[in-house]
Motif scaffolding. Sequence first.
Motif, PDB file in Angstrom:
ATOM      1  N   GLU A  31       3.910  -3.766   9.640  1.00 32.86           N
ATOM      2  CA  GLU A  31       3.924  -2.703   8.638  1.00 32.86           C
ATOM      3  C   GLU A  31       3.568  -1.370   9.289  1.00 32.86           C
ATOM      4  N   GLN A 147       2.471   2.499  -0.343  1.00 34.14           N
ATOM      5  CA  GLN A 147       2.840   1.927   0.956  1.00 34.14           C
ATOM      6  C   GLN A 147       3.309   2.981   1.954  1.00 34.14           C
ATOM      7  N   ASP A 148       3.498   4.239   1.493  1.00 34.09           N
ATOM      8  CA  ASP A 148       4.058   5.280   2.349  1.00 34.09           C
ATOM      9  C   ASP A 148       3.013   6.044   3.164  1.00 34.09           C
ATOM     10  N   HIS A 157      -3.646  -3.131   2.872  1.00 33.91           N
ATOM     11  CA  HIS A 157      -2.287  -2.596   2.875  1.00 33.91           C
ATOM     12  C   HIS A 157      -1.322  -3.780   2.888  1.00 33.91           C
ATOM     13  N   HIS A 158      -0.351  -3.773   1.973  1.00 39.08           N
ATOM     14  CA  HIS A 158       0.536  -4.925   1.820  1.00 39.08           C
ATOM     15  C   HIS A 158       1.977  -4.476   1.624  1.00 39.08           C
ATOM     16  N   PRO A 159       2.937  -5.276   2.085  1.00 40.51           N
ATOM     17  CA  PRO A 159       4.347  -4.934   1.879  1.00 40.51           C
ATOM     18  C   PRO A 159       4.697  -4.903   0.392  1.00 40.51           C
ATOM     19  N   ALA A 160       5.664  -4.069   0.034  1.00 34.07           N
ATOM     20  CA  ALA A 160       6.068  -3.935  -1.367  1.00 34.07           C
ATOM     21  C   ALA A 160       6.616  -5.247  -1.921  1.00 34.07           C
ATOM     22  N   ARG A 376      -3.014   5.589  -4.637  1.00 31.79           N
ATOM     23  CA  ARG A 376      -2.762   4.168  -4.356  1.00 31.79           C
ATOM     24  C   ARG A 376      -3.180   3.348  -5.570  1.00 31.79           C
TER      25      ARG A 376
END
Length: 387
Positions: A31, A147-148, A157-160, A376
Motif C-alpha cells: 500500500e 486511503q489517499d 491503514h487498509h486497502p479500500a 479519515r
Amino acid sequence: MSDGNVVVEPVEGKSGRAEFVDIGRAFAAREPHAVPQLRSEQLELVNPAKNPFFGHASHQLFVARRGGTAVGRISAHIDHLALELPREQGFGPGAGMFGYFDAADEAVAHALLRTAEDWLRGQGMDRAIGPISMSIWEEPGLLVKGQDHDPMIMMGHHPAAYQHWIESAGYIREKTLLTYHLDVTHGFPPLIQRIVQSGQRNDRITVRPIDISRWDEEVETLLTILNDAWSNNWGFVPFTNAEIAYAGKKLKPIIHPELNMVAELDGKPVAFMLTFPDVNGVLRKVKGRLLPFGWFHLLRWMRKPMGAGMRVPLMGVRRELHNSRLASQLAFMMISQIRETATTKYATTRAEIGWILDDNQGMKAIADAIQSSVNREYAIYRKALAT
C-alpha cells in the motif's frame, strides 16, 4: 479450516507470531500510503507474555495459505472485561472480536472471517465485532475513507477493497470513528479566542503541562480521568492497573511535556489532552527498521521532532463536567496552548484529532468550532453468529 484451495490454520508460539506479523508487514508494503512500523513493537503487541491486554483476553491467530503461500491472516479474540459491560455500550455478554485482518482477495477474506467466527462461536460468543486489533485502545476499525494519505501515529491503514469483502460476508457497520485534520498555522475563530481568554482570567482554572518528573503519578491521574470520562462511551473498556503501567512505559519516550496538558479546577485534575508528534514520517524514512542506522534517526527525531505533524489521540473531561460550558472551555484552552507550542517550538503546520465516535456530538462540535475537517473514517462491523 479448508475452503476450496484456501487453507486457514491456527498459529502458535514465537515462530507463529513472527510469521503472523511478517504477513501483515508484507501486505502493508503493497500500500503506497501504509507506513512501516517497528517490527519489534508489532511482535510485542501479539505476545501474551508482554502485552497486558492478554491478562483479560483469550485469542487465536490464524494464517491463510493457498498452494503453500501465505495469502492472509486474522485474529479471533475475546476481551473478558468487555463481556462485563452493558450491551448498549457495544460489547457485553456474547461479544467476540476479530482483528489483524489482511487478505489477498475476497475468497481468502471470507475463509478467514468464517474461521474466526467458528472459533468465537466455539467459545460461546453470539456475535463478532471488528476489526479491532486487538484492544479497543490499540487499532480499532477498518479504514473506509482516507486511503489517499499516510496515517498518523497509532492509526491503521487498509486497502479500500477490504470494506466490500467484509460487508459481502454479512457484516453490518456498527460504528464509525472519525479523525479530523486541523491546519494549525491559522489562529482560532474570534469566539473561541474569547472563550479561551475568559478561562485564562478564571482563577479557579489552571492548565499546566504534564510533569515528567512525576511521570508514573501523572499517568495514573490521566488514565483515572480517562476511565471516568469515557465510561459511558460506546466500546469503552477500562484500563487495568497492568495496562496503565504498560502504557506509561511505552508512551514516555514520545512525550514532550509542553505538548500534553492537564486542566485543574480548584486544584483538582479534571481534564487532560495528550499530543504525540507523528513518528510515522521518520518510520517511513527508516522503513520501520532500527538497524543499522534507524535507531539513530529515530532517537534524534524524538529529541526534537521539528516540522512533525501532531496527533491528539486522547482527551478526557470528568463526567461531572459533561454537558457543561466548562468542559468545552477546558478543551479549547488545552488545544490553544498546545497549538501555540507546536507551531512556535516545533514548526508544526498540521494536526489530527481523533479518533472521535460519530455520535459524540460534544467532541464533534469542538472539532467543528476550531475549523477542523474529517479526513479519515474507520468502520467497526458486527455480525450475528448463528448457532
